[in-house]
Design a protein around this motif. Structure first.
Motif, short mmCIF file in Angstrom:
data_model
loop_
_atom_site.label_atom_id
_atom_site.label_comp_id
_atom_site.label_asym_id
_atom_site.label_seq_id
_atom_site.Cartn_x
_atom_site.Cartn_y
_atom_site.Cartn_z
N LEU A 523 18.00 -21.74 -25.63
CA LEU A 523 18.05 -22.76 -24.40
C LEU A 523 19.45 -23.40 -24.84
CD1 LEU A 523 14.95 -24.52 -23.42
CD2 LEU A 523 16.11 -22.33 -22.23
N LEU A 524 20.46 -23.50 -23.91
CA LEU A 524 21.82 -24.20 -23.86
C LEU A 524 21.57 -25.46 -23.30
CD1 LEU A 524 24.85 -24.32 -24.96
CD2 LEU A 524 25.23 -23.09 -22.79
N VAL A 525 21.73 -26.63 -23.94
CA VAL A 525 21.74 -27.85 -23.24
C VAL A 525 22.89 -28.62 -22.96
CG1 VAL A 525 20.57 -30.33 -23.03
CG2 VAL A 525 19.51 -28.09 -23.85
N THR A 526 23.39 -28.96 -21.95
CA THR A 526 25.00 -29.62 -21.86
C THR A 526 25.09 -30.34 -20.56
OG1 THR A 526 27.38 -29.15 -22.23
CG2 THR A 526 25.96 -27.58 -20.62
N SER A 527 26.12 -30.99 -20.17
CA SER A 527 26.35 -31.78 -19.26
C SER A 527 27.96 -31.74 -18.73
CB SER A 527 26.18 -33.37 -19.67
OG SER A 527 26.65 -33.63 -20.56
N THR A 528 28.07 -32.44 -17.78
CA THR A 528 29.65 -32.37 -17.50
C THR A 528 30.54 -33.32 -18.23
OG1 THR A 528 28.79 -31.83 -15.18
CG2 THR A 528 31.17 -32.64 -15.33
N LEU A 529 30.08 -34.45 -18.43
CA LEU A 529 30.77 -35.66 -19.11
C LEU A 529 30.08 -36.14 -20.21
CD1 LEU A 529 32.06 -37.55 -15.99
CD2 LEU A 529 33.29 -35.83 -17.07
N ALA A 647 30.49 -29.86 -21.00
CA ALA A 647 31.25 -28.61 -20.48
C ALA A 647 32.51 -29.03 -19.46
CB ALA A 647 30.15 -27.52 -19.88
N GLY A 648 32.44 -30.25 -18.91
CA GLY A 648 33.27 -30.51 -18.13
C GLY A 648 34.83 -31.06 -19.09
N VAL A 649 34.54 -31.30 -20.30
CA VAL A 649 35.70 -31.64 -21.15
C VAL A 649 36.15 -30.74 -22.09
CG1 VAL A 649 36.36 -33.59 -22.62
CG2 VAL A 649 34.50 -33.97 -20.97
N PHE A 650 35.12 -29.84 -22.76
CA PHE A 650 35.39 -29.09 -23.66
C PHE A 650 34.75 -27.67 -23.41
CE2 PHE A 650 35.01 -33.16 -25.89
CZ PHE A 650 36.08 -33.27 -26.21
N PRO A 651 35.70 -26.63 -23.80
CA PRO A 651 35.22 -25.12 -23.45
C PRO A 651 33.95 -24.54 -24.57
CG PRO A 651 37.22 -25.01 -24.91
CD PRO A 651 36.72 -26.39 -24.64
N ASP A 652 33.43 -25.20 -25.46
CA ASP A 652 32.68 -25.02 -26.23
C ASP A 652 31.32 -24.38 -25.69
OD1 ASP A 652 34.43 -26.24 -27.42
OD2 ASP A 652 33.50 -27.61 -29.19
N ALA A 653 30.84 -25.07 -24.65
CA ALA A 653 29.37 -24.81 -24.20
C ALA A 653 29.42 -23.36 -23.54
CB ALA A 653 28.90 -25.74 -23.02
N VAL A 677 30.45 -31.16 -11.07
CA VAL A 677 29.39 -30.34 -11.33
C VAL A 677 29.47 -28.98 -10.86
CG1 VAL A 677 26.64 -30.23 -11.44
CG2 VAL A 677 28.08 -32.48 -11.65
N ARG A 678 29.70 -28.89 -9.51
CA ARG A 678 29.84 -27.66 -9.13
C ARG A 678 30.86 -26.66 -9.79
NH1 ARG A 678 31.64 -28.93 -3.91
NH2 ARG A 678 29.44 -29.33 -3.40
N GLY A 679 32.02 -27.21 -10.24
CA GLY A 679 32.90 -26.24 -11.01
C GLY A 679 32.48 -25.83 -12.22
N VAL A 680 31.72 -26.86 -12.87
CA VAL A 680 31.09 -26.56 -14.13
C VAL A 680 30.09 -25.36 -14.16
CG1 VAL A 680 29.97 -27.19 -16.34
CG2 VAL A 680 31.80 -28.57 -15.13
N LEU A 681 29.39 -25.62 -13.00
CA LEU A 681 28.08 -24.46 -13.06
C LEU A 681 28.86 -23.03 -12.58
CD1 LEU A 681 25.29 -26.59 -11.20
CD2 LEU A 681 25.27 -25.59 -13.29
#
Length: 732
Positions: A523-529, A647-653, A677-681
């Motif tokens: 499982l990958l757990v991340t957020s936008t900010l 994920a909204g700040v760095f491309p690592d996720a 959030v829509r853009g990150v998803l």
């Protein structure tokens, strides 16, 4: 690459992120209106009050109208061919401009008596609808005021001109409109009489000038014809063109004939060099007699061969046959030479004919070019003469028309209706003001909340996630009282907050129901900010998997700002970066490698720290060693949970997605916008990872609830948890 776990039957995919559903969510609309109710109401009240005050504070304005009728001038029968409709439209447009001119305004101002001037200038007046101005002699005078207070327009689809005067006094409005109409009729009459005289003089002078030009161009054209003997330029050009066609065809035929003769001659000479047969020479030269001689010679030679079997060489018959054969051979050779000479003579004649025709064709072309040069100047002179004749005819026709019009009445405008003092003002208009105010109020009251939500709306509820993002909600985690990181990260294992524990259990249940992949999985757990609680969710979710009998490895994938080692009170002296730096081999023995430092923080729960910090996460993922490490760890654990940077700040996720099966996305209440959030998803979906749903974190009381209770708020979750505990105590 991640191992593919056992898949459950595919569920119906939710709406594509970024595509707004067509249906209207009434509940969400009510929430939006309620959220911005007071601000929208205040803005509506202020805007409507300002508009109503601005409209109703205007002075009372009265409008009076006088109408003028345009009569088409009478025309004589010989002038009927001229189009009257365009002329009438042009005159009306011209008269409208004259009505608006400063010259007419000055005439009207001069026609007022002192008492009338005092009536007009004694109050505030308008310079246009909706604007007022104090008029005095220092600000343009009476003429300037009249020009601003009067408007002239044409009544649609009629021949009526309407003069409208606006004033704060109804008597003054009617006076201005009537005086404008009367002055305009006199003005048109005077201008018509004066204009006709000036036009006649101008047209006569112009007609005489054009007559002289016509005569001069006619003389030049005639002299040019005589100089080059041009009775008809077109006829001469046609003759030359026909001659060119004939000569070109003849020259082409001569060239073809010459080439044919030369080809036959070349073939004959070639055959002669190669000692060809008479039949071949006859075919090449076209002499059929050669073929006859060849046949006769062949017959004699065959006869002699028969005789040679019966007689000797000295036999008279044999000698006669030999002499006859020699004579025929000599005749054949002479005729061959004669045929060759004839072909050469034909070739010479063909060359002479072709040369003559070519020279004649060149002469004809030169003559055609010369005639074209003459024709250019001739056409120029002819067009000039035709243009001058047409202009002269038009000037004469206009002169005759003007002469006839001057004999008729020049005043073709009549007053159709005089203006009357208006009984009521047209401004301010109470009904119009109320309608404008109501429309503005409705637009602001309902438009402001939805506009704010459209451009600045943040994630606040399940409806926001499902309606605007098109994904499911896995769970809603309420606000947890402040505490240190370790206490919050071990909330589920400590079970000190029953309501929060139940919410995490509901999150686990919903995740298992929504997931299409069974363990073992990653499982990958991340957020936008940053600050949305992804590490908090990842740590407690790992403990829930352990509570359900799974062997879990929690991996801190945030190489930029690791936090999981602090959540479990461990130093960050060993981990992924330290192990990668020593280039250790990948295999089962690495689970006990001190450089990797996998620590058991609870029974069944292990933690892989970062072992330092680095900004090169994407480079590490692009290399071969880190993916091999994850693949080896997937063989020894049921569930891997990777906590990555936002994920909204760095491309690592997004880079980690190729090593993971599913994504658990965390959104903090009222923190991040729906668009972000829509853009990150959308980026995660393009990467191909499964997205079971979104976790709403830090939901305040009354705005959300545990997913376990499916819609009950956070305070309801606490109330139900206490009720169950009380019931258990009573049973005991």
């Amino acid at each position: 690459m991640p191992r593919s776990g056992t898949s459950q039957p595919a569920k119906k995919n939710p709406a594509t992120p970024g595509a707004a559903p067509l249906s209207v969510d009434l509940r969400q609309s009510i929430i939006v209106l309620r959220t911005h109710l007071w601000v929208a109401a205040a803005l509506t009240l202020i805007a409507c009050s300002v508009l109503a005050w601005q409209q109703l504070s205007q002075p009372k304005l009265f409008s009076a109208e006088a109408s003028l009728f345009f009569e088409r001038p009478n025309r004589l029968p010989e002038m009927r061919e001229m189009s009257e409709a365009p002329l009438g439209e042009l005159q009306i447009s011209t008269r409208l401009e004259q009505l608006r001119s400063i010259e007419l305004a000055q005439r009207v101002a001069e026609s007022f008596t002192p008492e009338e001037s005092a009536l007009v200038l004694g109050s505030d007046a308008t310079r246009g609808e909706g604007a007022t101005a104090r008029v005095d002699s220092r600000r343009g005078g009476l003429a300037g005021f009249l020009r601003g207070a009067v408007t002239a327009k044409r009544r649609p689809e009629t021949m009526l001109l309407v003069v409208s005067a606006v004033h704060t006094d109804p008597q003054a409005a009617a006076l201005i409109a009537n005086r404008y109409a009367e002055s305009f009729v006199r003005y048109v009459l005077e201008r018509s009489l004066a204009g006709n005289d000036a036009a006649l003089v101008f047209l006569r002078e112009r007609a005489e000038e054009m007559r002289k030009k016509v005569e001069a161009t006619e003389r030049d054209l005639q002299d040019y014809r005589q100089r080059f003997h041009l009775v008809s330029l077109e006829a001469n050009q046609n003759i030359i063109v026909d001659n060119l066609k004939t000569l070109n065809a003849s020259a082409t035929a001569a060239r073809v004939a010459r080439l044919a003769v030369e080809a036959r001659l070349a073939q004959a000479e070639d055959l002669l060099k190669r000692d060809a047969t008479a039949e071949q020479l006859a075919s090449a030269t076209g002499y059929e007699s050669l073929a006859d001689l060849a046949k006769r010679l062949a017959d004699l030679q065959a006869k002699r061969a028969v005789m040679a079997e019966r007689y000797g060489r000295r036999h008279p018959a044999m000698q006669d046959s030999s002499r006859e054969i020699e004579a025929l051979q000599k005749l054949r050779d002479e005729r061959v030479q004669s045929a060759i000479a004839s072909l050469r003579d034909q070739a010479d004649k063909a060359r002479v004919v072709e040369k003559q025709l070519t020279e004649q064709l060149a002469e004809a072309e030169k003559e055609a070019l010369h005639l074209d040069e003459i024709g250019v100047e001739y056409n120029t002179l002819r067009r000039a003469a035709e243009t001058n004749r047409q202009t002269y005819s038009q000037v004469l026709a206009r002169l005759n028309d003007a002469t006839m019009s001057a004999q008729l009445s020049g005043a073709n405008f009549k007053i159709s209706e005089m203006a009357r003092p208006p009984a009521a003002p047209f401004s301010p208009n109470l009904r119009r003001t109320l309608m404008l105010t109501a429309m503005l109020g409705l637009a602001i009251f309902f438009g402001y909340p939805f506009t704010v939500e459209l451009f600045f709306g943040r994630i606040r509820s399940v409806t926001d996630v499902e309606h605007f993002l098109g994904v499911d909600v896995l769970g809603e985690i309420g606000s947890v009282r402040p505490g240190d990181d370790g206490e919050r990260a071990q909330l589920v294992r400590a079970e000190q907050n029953e309501a929060a524990t139940e919410q995490f259990r509901a999150l686990y249940s919903q995740l298992m129901l929504s997931s299409r992949i069974d363990p073992p999985k990653t499982l990958l757990v991340t957020s936008t900010l940053p600050g949305e609680g992804k590490s908090f969710i990842a740590a407690n979710l790992a403990q829930l998997f352990v509570a359900h009998g799974r062997r879990v490895l929690l991996i801190d994938g945030d190489f930029r700002r690791p936090v999981q080692h602090r959540n479990f009170s461990l130093p960050n002296n060993a981990g992924t970066l330290a192990w990668l730096g020593q280039n250790r081999p990948v295999g089962p023995e690495m689970l006990r490698d001190a450089a990797l430092g996998i620590a058991e923080v609870a029974p069944g729960l292990h933690l892989l720290r970062t072992g330092g910090s680095s900004r090169k996460a994407t480079e590490l993922l692009s290399a071969e060693l880190l993916p091999r490490l994850i693949e080896e760890l997937q063989r020894h654990y049921d569930v891997l949970i990777i906590d990555t940077p936002p994920a909204g700040v760095f491309p690592d996720a997004v880079a980690f997605t190729k090593l993971c099966h599913e994504l658990v996305f965390v959104c903090r209440f009222n923190t991040v916008s729906r668009q972000a959030v829509r853009g990150v998803l959308a980026r995660f979906r393009q990467a191909g990872i499964e997205v079971p749903g979104v976790v709403l974190n830090a939901m305040p009381t009354g705005f959300g609830g545990a997913a376990y209770y499916y819609g009950y708020g956070y305070h309801q979750a606490k109330r139900y948890a206490k009720a169950y505990s009380k019931k258990d105590d009573e049973s005991a």
